[in-house]
Design an enzyme around this catalytic site. Sequence first.
Site, PDB file in Angstrom:
ATOM      1  N   SER A 138       0.844  -1.198   0.000  1.00  0.00           N
ATOM      2  CA  SER A 138       0.000   0.000   0.000  1.00  0.00           C
ATOM      3  C   SER A 138       0.876   1.244   0.000  1.00  0.00           C
ATOM      4  O   SER A 138       1.962   1.253   0.588  1.00  0.00           O
ATOM      5  CB  SER A 138      -0.886   0.020   1.245  1.00  0.00           C
ATOM      6  OG  SER A 138      -1.469   1.298   1.443  1.00  0.00           O
TER       7      SER A 138
ATOM      8  N   TYR B 126      -2.560  -0.909   9.855  1.00  0.00           N
ATOM      9  CA  TYR B 126      -2.462  -1.405   8.477  1.00  0.00           C
ATOM     10  C   TYR B 126      -1.133  -1.030   7.829  1.00  0.00           C
ATOM     11  O   TYR B 126      -0.450  -1.878   7.237  1.00  0.00           O
ATOM     12  CB  TYR B 126      -3.633  -0.839   7.668  1.00  0.00           C
ATOM     13  CG  TYR B 126      -3.671  -1.250   6.216  1.00  0.00           C
ATOM     14  CD1 TYR B 126      -4.097  -2.517   5.847  1.00  0.00           C
ATOM     15  CD2 TYR B 126      -3.311  -0.349   5.211  1.00  0.00           C
ATOM     16  CE1 TYR B 126      -4.151  -2.892   4.507  1.00  0.00           C
ATOM     17  CE2 TYR B 126      -3.367  -0.709   3.879  1.00  0.00           C
ATOM     18  CZ  TYR B 126      -3.786  -1.983   3.528  1.00  0.00           C
ATOM     19  OH  TYR B 126      -3.838  -2.352   2.216  1.00  0.00           O
TER      20      TYR B 126
END
Length: 254
Positions: free
Chosen positions: A148, A161
């Site tokens: 990400s 995350y």
Amino acid sequence: MSRFDLTAKIALVTGASRGIGRAIAQSLAAQGASVIVHYNQAQEAADALVAEIRRQGGRAWTARADLALADGAARLVHAVQAIVGDAGAERIDILVNNAGVGLRARIAEVTAGDFDRVLQVNLKTPFFLIQGLLPLLRDGGRIVNVSSMGTRAAYPEMSVYAPAKAALEALTLLLAAELGPRNITVNAVLPGATATDLNQRASNPDTARVIAQSIALGRVGQPDDIAGIVAFLASDAGRWVTGQRIDATGGQRL
């Protein structure tokens, strides 16, 4: 033969029943790869994807495993071994660790359960899936980890995350060095805002226009934008790229 051709290759794509994973599976199949479509709950969507690939003349199978469970990686390894054996093959060629779970929460809001689940799916399971599949991964194979852009830009609501994905990128780098003697490449792809059913902000036209103002190419990403990069890395054309974090954001927050 095209350097992008994946004929006779077998790929496993985790989280392939929808979104980016589905687009990756479709892209690999379009280049000739046989694809193992991993899913957890969305069996109908996974079956539909397999049927679509088969209608187009390709080979595909489904494999179910809950990657949030401690034994999820082991269960998926076992399923892949069975599929490969039934297909009369000896090895797989491509592993795409796409499955993930997000959590939008600042550090004060995160529970121990949240923390454990996010790290399990985004780091621990890919780690042990790679470990379990290495004996089955052909020399000259490919590992692509989907990370990400949250690892390179500060998003306070990604308090768990982003660190989990950053650890996956660290694993990518060290495995590239370790597996180099086997001619296995290992890379990470870092999507930005991508219009999927799991990213409602990027899927909603109004909020997508706002997000697009921070993207050099002027729009949010589509799953196929990410899939094309993965297909390149999986192909012979990407054979000289390893240990890299490849930004797949269209220039978001440069």
